[in-house]
Design a protein around this motif. Structure first.
Motif, PDB file in Angstrom:
ATOM      1  N   VAL A   1     -36.159  -6.122  22.791  1.00  0.00           N
ATOM      2  CA  VAL A   1     -35.390  -4.908  22.477  1.00  0.00           C
ATOM      3  C   VAL A   1     -33.957  -5.036  22.991  1.00  0.00           C
ATOM      4  O   VAL A   1     -32.997  -4.668  22.302  1.00  0.00           O
ATOM      5  CB  VAL A   1     -36.069  -3.660  23.088  1.00  0.00           C
ATOM      6  CG1 VAL A   1     -35.220  -2.417  22.852  1.00  0.00           C
ATOM      7  CG2 VAL A   1     -37.462  -3.472  22.504  1.00  0.00           C
TER       8      VAL A   1
ATOM      9  N   GLU B   1     -38.906   2.324  20.523  1.00  0.00           N
ATOM     10  CA  GLU B   1     -39.437   1.130  21.191  1.00  0.00           C
ATOM     11  C   GLU B   1     -39.561   1.340  22.700  1.00  0.00           C
ATOM     12  O   GLU B   1     -40.555   0.918  23.316  1.00  0.00           O
ATOM     13  CB  GLU B   1     -38.537  -0.073  20.883  1.00  0.00           C
ATOM     14  CG  GLU B   1     -38.645  -0.527  19.446  1.00  0.00           C
ATOM     15  CD  GLU B   1     -37.573  -1.521  19.055  1.00  0.00           C
ATOM     16  OE1 GLU B   1     -37.833  -2.354  18.177  1.00  0.00           O
ATOM     17  OE2 GLU B   1     -36.464  -1.453  19.628  1.00  0.00           O
ATOM     18  N   TRP B   2     -38.575   2.004  23.301  1.00  0.00           N
ATOM     19  CA  TRP B   2     -38.677   2.293  24.732  1.00  0.00           C
ATOM     20  C   TRP B   2     -39.818   3.266  24.997  1.00  0.00           C
ATOM     21  O   TRP B   2     -40.522   3.158  26.019  1.00  0.00           O
ATOM     22  CB  TRP B   2     -37.364   2.858  25.262  1.00  0.00           C
ATOM     23  CG  TRP B   2     -36.244   1.859  25.332  1.00  0.00           C
ATOM     24  CD1 TRP B   2     -35.026   1.958  24.734  1.00  0.00           C
ATOM     25  CD2 TRP B   2     -36.237   0.614  26.049  1.00  0.00           C
ATOM     26  NE1 TRP B   2     -34.259   0.849  25.017  1.00  0.00           N
ATOM     27  CE2 TRP B   2     -34.972   0.018  25.822  1.00  0.00           C
ATOM     28  CE3 TRP B   2     -37.169  -0.052  26.833  1.00  0.00           C
ATOM     29  CZ2 TRP B   2     -34.619  -1.220  26.365  1.00  0.00           C
ATOM     30  CZ3 TRP B   2     -36.833  -1.289  27.374  1.00  0.00           C
ATOM     31  CH2 TRP B   2     -35.572  -1.859  27.142  1.00  0.00           C
TER      32      TRP B   2
ATOM     33  N   ALA C   1     -39.608  -5.954  26.131  1.00  0.00           N
ATOM     34  CA  ALA C   1     -38.379  -5.314  26.607  1.00  0.00           C
ATOM     35  C   ALA C   1     -37.180  -6.230  26.419  1.00  0.00           C
ATOM     36  O   ALA C   1     -36.095  -5.792  26.035  1.00  0.00           O
ATOM     37  CB  ALA C   1     -38.534  -4.929  28.075  1.00  0.00           C
TER      38      ALA C   1
ATOM     39  N   LEU D   1     -42.961   1.324  25.071  1.00  0.00           N
ATOM     40  CA  LEU D   1     -43.091   0.619  26.348  1.00  0.00           C
ATOM     41  C   LEU D   1     -43.541   1.550  27.466  1.00  0.00           C
ATOM     42  O   LEU D   1     -44.398   1.193  28.283  1.00  0.00           O
ATOM     43  CB  LEU D   1     -41.755  -0.040  26.717  1.00  0.00           C
ATOM     44  CG  LEU D   1     -41.432  -1.368  26.038  1.00  0.00           C
ATOM     45  CD1 LEU D   1     -39.979  -1.744  26.297  1.00  0.00           C
ATOM     46  CD2 LEU D   1     -42.356  -2.463  26.544  1.00  0.00           C
ATOM     47  N   VAL D   2     -42.971   2.747  27.499  1.00  0.00           N
ATOM     48  CA  VAL D   2     -43.334   3.712  28.541  1.00  0.00           C
ATOM     49  C   VAL D   2     -44.807   4.095  28.431  1.00  0.00           C
ATOM     50  O   VAL D   2     -45.536   4.160  29.436  1.00  0.00           O
ATOM     51  CB  VAL D   2     -42.435   4.956  28.454  1.00  0.00           C
ATOM     52  CG1 VAL D   2     -42.975   6.070  29.347  1.00  0.00           C
ATOM     53  CG2 VAL D   2     -41.006   4.609  28.855  1.00  0.00           C
TER      54      VAL D   2
ATOM     55  N   GLU E   1     -34.967   3.869  20.790  1.00  0.00           N
ATOM     56  CA  GLU E   1     -35.622   4.886  21.617  1.00  0.00           C
ATOM     57  C   GLU E   1     -37.131   4.907  21.368  1.00  0.00           C
ATOM     58  O   GLU E   1     -37.927   5.103  22.304  1.00  0.00           O
ATOM     59  CB  GLU E   1     -35.009   6.254  21.324  1.00  0.00           C
ATOM     60  CG  GLU E   1     -33.541   6.357  21.740  1.00  0.00           C
ATOM     61  CD  GLU E   1     -32.951   7.736  21.466  1.00  0.00           C
ATOM     62  OE1 GLU E   1     -33.738   8.626  21.064  1.00  0.00           O
ATOM     63  OE2 GLU E   1     -31.747   7.917  21.674  1.00  0.00           O
TER      64      GLU E   1
END
Length: 348
Positions: free
Chosen positions: A62, A27-28, A59, A31-32, A25
């Motif tokens: 991940v 890592e996401w 991405a 990215l966001v 989460e």
């Protein structure tokens, strides 16, 4: 005070699995945030396309690590690799968005917090040093001669790194407190208070795990179910304090007779169970015999009275006597009562 291991969660796979989901989460989120900057930031189109390609590659990284079973189970090296890759991604992104003047420099806090929570002080310190090196590298093109190593440049670097060191230290301390509190609660929930052996619930979990491993690997194991023969007599004659001492004596006997890989538990009342991995029925019977003989030869003094006990033991082996926990325990229970009747016949 015990020395903190290089990787704190090395012996806690359940904690690692849970934290691995949290890292995904984070890592996401990274990215966001980077995607948002690409949308609102004033960047050239060529640079945006270039950075977008890097984000797509991250991405994919991940996805492979968390959703394609690249690792069968979470481990500390996986988490460490992920934090290092996060640092490299942030450095690469910052390089193309202003270097030391980039608005994204604070993203370095994400891998620092991640490392502080899961990997301990030493690993976090090494990552802060790595980030400091990256920061110096980001500004090297604008520094000539010995300016990079000047007192002013060093002061700027330390001033910039100090908040990360402080956040890493505080987060690590809080994580340590939570981790040790969790360990105490977990140990308390799994341990019988009187004997300090596993309790029944913990033993059943161990048995189910052993069954799963045995089915998957085609291995055998055995379990023992034992019952003290004279606990009620001791309680009636000397009181429950003597009975408690007797149960502790039985537990100490198990610790003396068993291997490090074996697991003993107080199953309930005066019943005990033992899990013997990689043990055949014949080998388990020898263990049961050793336990009985050692226990018979052991006694303790209670207010001037020598108190001793005997134990009836039943053996069950996978898959010979069953392929489920219920069947194995039923067979061991029947064998235990057969052993108890045999002992009474010999005594008579």
């Amino acid at each position: 005070m015990t020395k903190e291991p290089f990787f704190r969660l090395n012996q806690e796979p359940d904690a690692l699995n849970g934290f691995s989901r949290t890292v995904a989460e984070i890592e996401w989120l990274l990215l966001v945030l980077m995607m948002f900057y690409l949308v609102v930031g004033h960047l050239e189109e060529e640079v945006k396309v270039f950075l977008l390609g890097g984000l797509c590659a991250f991405a994919s990284f991940v996805m492979v690590f968390h959703y394609f079973n690249f690792f069968a189970k979470a481990n500390v090296w996986k988490l460490a690799i992920e934090t290092w890759v996060m640092i490299l991604l942030i450095t690469w992104f910052v390089w193309h968005t202003g270097r030391q003047n980039s608005l994204l420099l604070n993203l370095y806090f994400l891998p620092i917090i991640t490392s502080s929570l899961a990997l301990g002080k030493l690993t976090t310190l090494l990552e802060v040093i790595l980030i400091g090196t990256c920061y110096v590298y980001l500004g090297k093109s604008g520094v000539t001669g010995n300016g990079l190593f000047s007192l002013s440049e060093g002061s700027v670097l330390l001033t910039w790194l100090f908040p990360m060191l402080l956040v890493g230290y505080i987060t690590t301390m809080l994580s340590n407190d939570i981790y040790h509190a969790f360990s105490r609660v977990k140990t308390s929930a799994q341990t019988d208070e009187l004997t300090s052996l596993y309790n029944r619930g913990a033993f059943m979990e161990l048995l189910e795990k052993q069954l799963h491993q045995a089915r998957r690997g085609g291995r055998t194991f055995s379990l023992l179910l034992g019952d003290c023969n004279n606990l009620k007599i001791v309680n009636d004659r000397y009181g429950h304090e003597a009975g408690n001492l007797l149960l502790r004596s039985v537990a100490d006997n198990f610790r003396h007779c068993l291997r490090g890989c074996d697991s003993a538990a107080r199953y309930g009342g005066d019943e005990f169970t033992v899990l013997l991995p990689e043990t055949t029925a014949e080998e388990a019977k020898l263990v049961a015999k050793r336990i009985k003989e050692t226990l018979v030869a052991t006694n303790f003094n209670y207010r001037g009275n020598a108190v001793s006990t005997d134990i009836s033991v039943g053996v069950a082996t996978y898959p010979q006597h069953g392929d489920t926990a219920e069947l194995l325990l039923r067979h061991a229970d029947e064998a235990m009562y057969a052993n108890k009747r045999e002992s009474k016949s010999r005594a008579a």
